[in-house]
Scaffold this active site. Structure first.
Site, PDB file in Angstrom:
ATOM      1  CG  HIS A  30      -0.548   7.474  -4.049  1.00  0.00           C
ATOM      2  ND1 HIS A  30       0.450   6.531  -3.914  1.00  0.00           N
ATOM      3  CD2 HIS A  30      -1.709   6.814  -3.763  1.00  0.00           C
ATOM      4  CE1 HIS A  30      -0.075   5.371  -3.563  1.00  0.00           C
ATOM      5  NE2 HIS A  30      -1.379   5.512  -3.461  1.00  0.00           N
ATOM      6  CB  SER A  88      -3.173   1.020   9.581  1.00  0.00           C
ATOM      7  OG  SER A  88      -3.888   0.299   8.603  1.00  0.00           O
ATOM      8  CE1 TYR A 129      -5.160   5.608  -4.666  1.00  0.00           C
ATOM      9  CE2 TYR A 129      -6.664   6.362  -6.381  1.00  0.00           C
ATOM     10  CZ  TYR A 129      -5.558   5.648  -5.998  1.00  0.00           C
ATOM     11  OH  TYR A 129      -4.841   4.943  -6.946  1.00  0.00           O
ATOM     12  CE  LYS A 138      -3.943  -0.127   0.296  1.00  0.00           C
ATOM     13  NZ  LYS A 138      -3.084   1.065   0.250  1.00  0.00           N
ATOM     14  CG  ASP A 141      -3.348   2.167   4.373  1.00  0.00           C
ATOM     15  OD1 ASP A 141      -3.804   1.435   5.254  1.00  0.00           O
ATOM     16  OD2 ASP A 141      -3.798   2.201   3.202  1.00  0.00           O
ATOM     17  CD  GLU A 167      -2.981   6.770   3.709  1.00  0.00           C
ATOM     18  OE1 GLU A 167      -4.020   7.182   4.294  1.00  0.00           O
ATOM     19  OE2 GLU A 167      -2.947   5.750   3.004  1.00  0.00           O
ATOM     20  CG  ASP A 173      -6.656   5.212   3.520  1.00  0.00           C
ATOM     21  OD1 ASP A 173      -6.437   6.379   3.892  1.00  0.00           O
ATOM     22  OD2 ASP A 173      -5.770   4.471   3.083  1.00  0.00           O
ATOM     23  CD  GLU A 186      -0.725   3.227   0.324  1.00  0.00           C
ATOM     24  OE1 GLU A 186      -0.744   2.933  -0.874  1.00  0.00           O
ATOM     25  OE2 GLU A 186      -1.765   3.446   0.975  1.00  0.00           O
ATOM     26  CD  GLN A 207      -3.008  -2.118  -3.514  1.00  0.00           C
ATOM     27  OE1 GLN A 207      -1.920  -2.021  -2.952  1.00  0.00           O
ATOM     28  NE2 GLN A 207      -3.739  -1.066  -3.825  1.00  0.00           N
TER      29      GLN A 207
END
Lengths: 433, 433
Positions: free
Chosen positions: A140, A263, A135, A259, A239, A207, A133, A205, A246
């Site tokens: 974000h 997913s 970023y 996480k 995600d 994505e 993954d 999330e 976290q």
């Protein structure tokens, strides 16, 4: 016009395909499905129906390169299809577009190979080897950085390094599979010690996912001009993230249990060919940002390495469901808010010799836009739970609650082309054990 | 004595097994090998020979549960064997110990199934689904923390959370496969911007690896009292690390390209039964350390959840090789320096519902002891390159150089038991592309 498969005037003999928001004749995504209680197999979405690839192959509807691709896409996982690369994939697209078009001389044969999607179960389209993954959503990264590190939101490496990390492959599920709220350690700021229990700050999330095509051998980096040929297709990716877990666990090695409990991906692999009309130039980097290092620089990538895809997050809560109200639109974002392109991600990922394999999944990271209405996670939308979202049902949401269902959508729209979509990426939250 | 398979007086009819530093009759680890140009298949190490499991099975040497395990361990990957769990594995051990013992009534038949290990190629013992690396070596965490965060070496979560992260499965290779020096982005402290090139701070990491056995379904945590039944076996693991790439990339999502260019495992799966004599109580936590949270607490785990295994790092450089000198012993450490047990790692990993699958690999993280002679990485030994290691060849090492070969070893020794070892975990560094 890119080629005749993109012609917006082309119609299918499958009535529901014409004007379908996701799967008109111009899309033709591949997936793995089971008709009724049948075995999993490869198929192609067309309107509200699915073309059974092994059945069509057995009927003799494919020859040459197209047959090679259809054969590789006939089993219970599309890894072999992803491995074959662009040539066979493009041959298959050309043939599928003709077979399914209005006036197709093979309409009778093709119709015998169609299933109603409503009667089918979708599976993961491939056996996922590794899941990475990134970023690359800079809004974000900045928004979240402000909450985790108020003094230091965007770290100095962000504009040089396409930041990424490895995620968990075993817990990826296709759209529709419920997600159980995770338990874990968290430590409220005012507590002396952490506690263990159900996450109180469960988030989604938004994505895009990239399905890796042929890939590379260990020790042999993929140059940026070669990177596009290693993309097998795209999907939506949620995600799921437990923000309290976290915050407590992520230093120094990154997110882990926050996480890896689940997913969710949309079930259809949307091909690079289907998305070709929606490619755009990389947005200009803001003044003062460094140029990418040479290994991440390519003129073709600069000119057409980004995407114009509308991305949407919808929330359906128990209250909305009970009152027969529509899902609440939490955000509308766009894939153009990626700071790095997919080619840059692939080239960076393999620049040290790391090998990618067919069926690996690469996430972009959360793609937020610049304002509250375009945030790709509820952490951002509610400023960490401080500003709740108010729904038409009278409910408020600071984070996700049990029974909530999150629905992601992606759409390409461009004048002169048929709009296409990715199909849904949705899942409902089950209470913690 | 645990059972007769651990009796140190038992000898094998394979002469090299008796007194063998790694593979006496009391060990019996499983792996996947190819004899000459034959196909990969399951085997058992005994001295300097390998028992061919499918051949022994075809000869009728196994029945019942042992046959079930041998069959699951006959193919090109031992995932099925790992999935069968403790019952069949223990039955196979009992039978193998008898078949290979001096005075075995089946000696003639067994001898026909033995290959010289020197003529065989070893492979990865399983298809690795996901690879997770923990960080349970508290001396390592403290030493490295001092270099990356001088003001804050051991973060507040360390004594509550068995810190871990996901690594790359695709780039794991068995002992003997060379490792190419990675290229990547790094930013020296005094540079205005990062550069891209071969890593200048290449390092090894001394770890144990855990092969996951049966595993759990998504959403169903493994309780700590059940955790030992999900361990299929152990290996050595070298988690190669590029410290300059790591320092620049690791925030905020953890190590990525600094690690995923290669990891090396020893080829043999050493079973929990073979290691049973070397289990010890968890070392007392230092005064003032918090007790583990209840979900990580188990009386049996406290009493016998740790290991007494001597761990060794050897370095063979071009200079030593040229002068015919022995490898330099860089470190001697011990598995007792783990702050968390394997059961605690497994329970923590699944506490949020994350699913482990047979053949997944879990690393412990670098296991350093408390002093310079017991550091599990050269970053620690040389204090980040400041205090070089001087070799008998006259060479100095601050980090690894091209042509260097790193050899890891693990040995169990306990009075009243036969010592056993893991076999080597070695690889040589090739120059960057």
């Amino acid at each position: 016009m890119l080629d005749h498969t993109h012609d917006p005037k082309r119609q299918s003999f499958v009535p529901s395909a014409n004007g379908h928001p996701d799967f008109p004749l111009q899309n033709l995504p591949l997936g793995v499905f089971s008709p009724g209680d049948g075995a999993p197999r490869g198929g192609v979405a067309i309107g509200d129906r699915i073309l059974d690839l092994p059945a069509a192959l057995a009927t003799g509807l494919f020859t040459g390169e197209a047959a090679k691709a259809a054969e590789a896409a006939s089993g219970a996982a599309l890894n072999g299809f992803l491995a074959t690369g662009a040539g066979p994939r493009q041959a298959l697209r050309l043939r599928l577009s003709d077979l399914l078009a209005q006036g197709s001389p093979d309409q009778d044969k093709v119709e015998k190979c169609l299933h109603d999607a409503a009667d089918c179960t979708m599976h993961l389209p491939a056996r996922i080897g590794d899941y990475t993954d990134f970023y690359v959503g800079i809004h974000h990264a900045t928004n979240v950085g402000k909450q985790f590190r108020p003094d230091n939101p965007l770290l100095p490496n962000y504009k040089y390094v396409p930041i990424g990390y490895h995620g968990r492959a075993s817990s990826i599920r296709p759209s529709g599979v419920p997600v159980r709220r995770p338990r874990g350690q968290a430590k409220p700021a005012d507590a002396a010690a952490p506690g263990f229990g159900p996450s109180q700050r469960l988030d989604y999330e938004l994505e895009l996912g990239v399905w890796v095509g042929p890939g590379n051998d260990l020790g042999e980096p993929i140059r940026i001009d070669e990177a596009p040929s290693h993309v097998g297709g795209y999907c939506l990716l949620n995600d799921w993230s437990a923000r309290d877990i976290q915050a407590w666990e992520y230093q120094p090695l990154g997110p882990f249990l926050a996480k890896n409990f689940a997913s969710t991906v949309s079930a259809w692999i949307v091909t690079p060919e289907a998305l070709a009309p929606f490619r755009i130039a990389q947005p200009q980097r803001p003044d003062g940002d460094p140029a990418p290092l040479p290994y991440l620089t390519d003129e073709a990538d600069r000119k057409e390495g980004a995407f114009d895809l509308e991305l949407e997050v919808l929330l359906l809560t128990p209250g909305l469901r009970e009152k027969g109200l529509a899902p609440h639109r939490l955000a509308v974002s766009n894939a153009r808010h990626m700071y790095w392109t997919v080619a840059q991600m692939i080239t960076h990922h393999t620049s040290n010799g790391c090998n990618l394999q067919p069926g690996d999944l690469i996430g972009t990271g959360t793609i937020s836009g610049p304002d509250r209405e375009s945030c790709g996670s509820i952490l951002e939308t509610t400023l960490g739970g401080k500003n709740p979202v108010v729904l038409a049902s009278g409910e408020e949401r600071r984070f996700l609650e049990d029974g909530d269902e999150v629905i992601l959508r992606a759409r390409g729209r461009r004048e002169g082309y048929a709009p296409i979509g990715f199909g849904e990426c949705r899942a409902v939250i089950l209470p913690a054990l």
